[in-house]
Write a protein that holds these residues in place. Structure first.
Motif, mmCIF file in Angstrom:
data_model
loop_
_atom_site.group_PDB
_atom_site.id
_atom_site.type_symbol
_atom_site.label_atom_id
_atom_site.label_comp_id
_atom_site.label_asym_id
_atom_site.label_seq_id
_atom_site.Cartn_x
_atom_site.Cartn_y
_atom_site.Cartn_z
ATOM 1 N N TYR A 189 -9.835 -3.227 3.534
ATOM 2 C CA TYR A 189 -8.942 -1.777 4.787
ATOM 3 C C TYR A 189 -9.633 -0.302 4.410
ATOM 4 O O TYR A 189 -10.505 -0.166 3.227
ATOM 5 C CB TYR A 189 -8.222 -2.693 3.437
ATOM 6 C CG TYR A 189 -7.854 -3.770 3.787
ATOM 7 C CD1 TYR A 189 -6.203 -3.258 4.952
ATOM 8 C CD2 TYR A 189 -7.626 -4.325 3.347
ATOM 9 C CE1 TYR A 189 -5.291 -5.033 4.464
ATOM 10 C CE2 TYR A 189 -6.517 -5.971 2.941
ATOM 11 C CZ TYR A 189 -5.552 -5.706 3.954
ATOM 12 O OH TYR A 189 -4.994 -7.025 4.007
ATOM 13 N N GLU A 193 -8.301 5.721 7.010
ATOM 14 C CA GLU A 193 -7.216 4.864 8.529
ATOM 15 C C GLU A 193 -5.337 4.640 7.483
ATOM 16 O O GLU A 193 -4.702 5.839 8.400
ATOM 17 C CB GLU A 193 -7.508 4.018 8.788
ATOM 18 C CG GLU A 193 -8.333 3.914 9.547
ATOM 19 C CD GLU A 193 -8.674 3.133 10.675
ATOM 20 O OE1 GLU A 193 -7.829 1.321 10.552
ATOM 21 O OE2 GLU A 193 -10.049 2.496 11.325
ATOM 22 N N SER A 194 -5.222 4.598 6.546
ATOM 23 C CA SER A 194 -4.150 4.316 5.702
ATOM 24 C C SER A 194 -4.018 4.077 4.604
ATOM 25 O O SER A 194 -4.739 3.112 4.517
ATOM 26 C CB SER A 194 -3.368 3.527 6.566
ATOM 27 O OG SER A 194 -2.462 2.693 6.412
ATOM 28 N N GLU A 205 0.821 0.080 -1.858
ATOM 29 C CA GLU A 205 -0.067 1.833 -1.077
ATOM 30 C C GLU A 205 -0.947 1.431 -2.268
ATOM 31 O O GLU A 205 -0.934 1.439 -3.574
ATOM 32 C CB GLU A 205 1.317 1.979 -0.914
ATOM 33 C CG GLU A 205 1.520 4.101 -0.955
ATOM 34 C CD GLU A 205 2.044 4.370 -1.569
ATOM 35 O OE1 GLU A 205 2.003 6.073 -1.194
ATOM 36 O OE2 GLU A 205 3.316 4.176 -1.996
#
Length: 227
Positions: A189, A193-194, A205
């Motif tokens: 990940y 980006e997030s 999160e």
């Protein structure tokens, strides 16, 4: 003469009678951890998220060898419940390294169950003829033991570290305590980006991540996958 004396001892020792019951069924327990909307910290290699089910089996545990009589010894370990009646509970040795074991003398009858009398510290071995051989004040405790069975299932996310702005997460599925290779995966990940990551319905999160640990908030756990 010796045979007569021995036979008399055997009759006196095995004077009781019991008929074991097989009416117990272990409870299925679901696990989902950590709790939702909580902040957690996991090191590299630690499980971040876990969901699944297992059976919690009532049991007795012997910390030391129990001498029931001349005929039978109970070895340390767990004995799993298989039934009960108004006066007693009935158990069999579990499986694995921490399982108990029943040892009988050469001339003793074969056994079929271990009986714990309710409200006491009396343990008995029940023979195939429903005779009982008992010991009083045996050191044992009633407890519960988690059992991974054929329908046990577990999903986990494991933190595998960070390279640049990217983190690596390992997904593992276990069925009956065995990893399912076809359902294992490693996912990357990009946090640039997030900060929200997700896999198979689980959502987290990421609050902070290094190559040693990850700090995160649990938004949603897995959806149970088909087994």
């Amino acid at each position: 003469m010796y045979k007569r004396v021995f036979a008399l001892i055997a009759v006196l020792t095995l004077a009781g009678c019991a008929s074991p019951k097989y009416n117990y069924s272990a409870n299925v327990t679901s696990i989902s951890e950590p709790p939702l909307d909580t902040t957690q910290i996991s090191s590299v290699g630690d499980v971040m998220l876990r969901q699944g089910k297992y059976k919690e089996h009532e049991a007795i545990y012997l910390p030391a060898k129990g001498d029931i009589s001349w005929a039978y010894d109970l070895f340390p370990g767990y004995y799993l419940k298989h039934g009960e009646d108004e006066s007693a509970e009935y158990y069999l040795p579990g499986s694995g390294e921490d399982a108990g074991k029943v040892d009988k003398a050469v001339l003793a009858d074969p056994w079929k169950s271990v009986m714990a009398k309710k409200g006491s510290k009396t343990l008995c071995v029940v023979t195939v003829f429903n005779a009982t051989s008992c010991g009083n004040n045996v050191n044992f405790e009633r407890t519960k033991k988690a059992m991974l069975t054929q329908d046990s299932f577990q999903q986990t996310l494991i933190y595998s570290g960070k390279v640049g702005s990217k983190i690596n997460i390992g997904y593992r599925e276990f069925s009956s305590n065995l990893a399912r290779p076809a359902f294992n995966n490693n996912v990357e990940y990009d946090l640039s980006e997030s900060a929200i990551i997700g896999y198979k319905g689980a959502q987290l999160e990421v609050l902070e991540a290094t190559n040693q640990y990850i700090k995160y908030r649990v938004i949603r756990n897995f959806n149970f996958a088909s087994q």
